[in-house]
Design an enzyme around this catalytic site. Sequence first.
Site, PDB file in Angstrom:
ATOM      1  N   HIS A   1      52.225  30.274   6.230  1.00 59.04           N
ATOM      2  CA  HIS A   1      52.513  29.663   4.931  1.00 59.04           C
ATOM      3  C   HIS A   1      53.986  29.937   4.606  1.00 59.04           C
ATOM      4  O   HIS A   1      54.403  31.095   4.563  1.00 59.04           O
ATOM      5  CB  HIS A   1      51.601  30.249   3.852  1.00 59.04           C
ATOM      6  CG  HIS A   1      50.150  29.918   4.089  1.00 59.04           C
ATOM      7  ND1 HIS A   1      49.150  30.845   4.020  1.00 59.04           N
ATOM      8  CD2 HIS A   1      49.571  28.733   4.428  1.00 59.04           C
ATOM      9  CE1 HIS A   1      47.986  30.239   4.291  1.00 59.04           C
ATOM     10  NE2 HIS A   1      48.217  28.976   4.545  1.00 59.04           N
TER      11      HIS A   1
ATOM     12  N   GLU B   1      46.827  40.535   4.437  1.00 57.98           N
ATOM     13  CA  GLU B   1      47.440  40.145   3.159  1.00 57.98           C
ATOM     14  C   GLU B   1      48.208  41.345   2.605  1.00 57.98           C
ATOM     15  O   GLU B   1      47.612  42.392   2.347  1.00 57.98           O
ATOM     16  CB  GLU B   1      46.363  39.715   2.154  1.00 57.98           C
ATOM     17  CG  GLU B   1      45.533  38.526   2.600  1.00 57.98           C
ATOM     18  CD  GLU B   1      46.264  37.200   2.484  1.00 57.98           C
ATOM     19  OE1 GLU B   1      47.360  37.167   1.859  1.00 57.98           O
ATOM     20  OE2 GLU B   1      45.751  36.195   3.018  1.00 57.98           O
TER      21      GLU B   1
ATOM     22  N   GLU C   1      55.465  32.617   1.995  1.00 56.84           N
ATOM     23  CA  GLU C   1      54.995  34.011   2.013  1.00 56.84           C
ATOM     24  C   GLU C   1      56.063  34.871   2.679  1.00 56.84           C
ATOM     25  O   GLU C   1      56.000  35.200   3.865  1.00 56.84           O
ATOM     26  CB  GLU C   1      53.629  34.075   2.692  1.00 56.84           C
ATOM     27  CG  GLU C   1      52.629  33.265   1.868  1.00 56.84           C
ATOM     28  CD  GLU C   1      51.226  33.234   2.440  1.00 56.84           C
ATOM     29  OE1 GLU C   1      50.373  32.620   1.798  1.00 56.84           O
ATOM     30  OE2 GLU C   1      50.991  33.807   3.510  1.00 56.84           O
TER      31      GLU C   1
ATOM     32  N   HIS D   1      50.349  37.711   5.970  1.00 62.71           N
ATOM     33  CA  HIS D   1      50.428  36.793   4.825  1.00 62.71           C
ATOM     34  C   HIS D   1      50.716  37.572   3.554  1.00 62.71           C
ATOM     35  O   HIS D   1      50.658  38.801   3.533  1.00 62.71           O
ATOM     36  CB  HIS D   1      49.082  36.078   4.633  1.00 62.71           C
ATOM     37  CG  HIS D   1      48.753  35.089   5.703  1.00 62.71           C
ATOM     38  ND1 HIS D   1      48.791  33.739   5.494  1.00 62.71           N
ATOM     39  CD2 HIS D   1      48.389  35.269   6.997  1.00 62.71           C
ATOM     40  CE1 HIS D   1      48.449  33.111   6.614  1.00 62.71           C
ATOM     41  NE2 HIS D   1      48.207  34.012   7.550  1.00 62.71           N
TER      42      HIS D   1
END
Length: 336
Positions: free
Chosen positions: A58, A218, A61, A153
Amino acid sequence: MIPHHDFLALSRAHEWQLEPFSFSLPHGDRVEVWDTGVLLIDPLHAGHRAQIISCGIHGNETAPIELCNQLLGRLLAGELRACHKTLFIFGNPAAMNLAVREVEENLNRLFSGAHSRGAGHHNRERQRAARLEQYVERFFAGESRERCHYDLHTAIRDSRYEKFAVYPYLGEARSYSQEQVRFLAACGVRTFLLSASPTTTFSYFSSSRCQAHGFTVELGKVRPFGENDMSRFADTYAALEALVTEDALPAAPWQRDEYRFFAIARVLNKHSDAFRFLFDDDVANFTAFSRGTVLAEDGDLRYQVEAEAEAVVFPNAKVAIGQRTVLLVVPTTLWQ
Ligand SMILES: [Zn+2]
């Protein structure tokens, strides 16, 4: 061969494609650039792991992108030397340049062949997903070393647990790796979501197709380039540097009370444009709701909490019809 040892800048200047080239570092280790955002470091005397570190699947990010480029820059400059064969992947340079998550389509829903499903869908992210699959397969082909893939991420929203990892579905034959969980703890991750079904994420592809230890990691909340408080990622950076440069996998001790595991109980998909959540827009990931609470409605459909409590992760009503709007998770245990 790479100006200022800045492979991220080179990749962002060649958004969708870069002609392959290779060179040797002064101590003899090989560097192969396979494409934009895809770079292999193959040490002369490679250790027992073959590992992929990916980020920027992404484009907005930024923190993991900055962490990886910092580590890679030091390797290319000769300040650090890789101990293990490592493939660095910066997933979506074009989206980075636009400071957006995706240009046309969410890259992390296009793996395991999803890039080729659905009639009439051709876009650059689909082409990119297909090529990234090929690079992962090439990297692991015939590889007898231990295989790992960490896909880094940051989340869109706040989280009760700032850093967490999704452990892809392993099927019946494979089991969870405590050593890998302890490595992620060294990165600052002590909360784990255990996925219960196949999916179309990058980490699931490496895990299922290539039998790698794969994780979606994450690391905090999305911020623009240059606006990340990098002190929040100091432990992550140190663990990643040790992952690449040291023989042994850096790992935190196993202390049961310090780790949190959740099982994905349900996935709610969007059936119509009438889908909406009944909780606040800014609710943090891992916020729990008690039995009977109505979480969402979608036309005539109403979704209530079915267990004693369910917590929401990745709620996002603004997805395409048919896509996931939220994961509902419940606490579970491992190695008790
Ligand atoms: Zn992401």
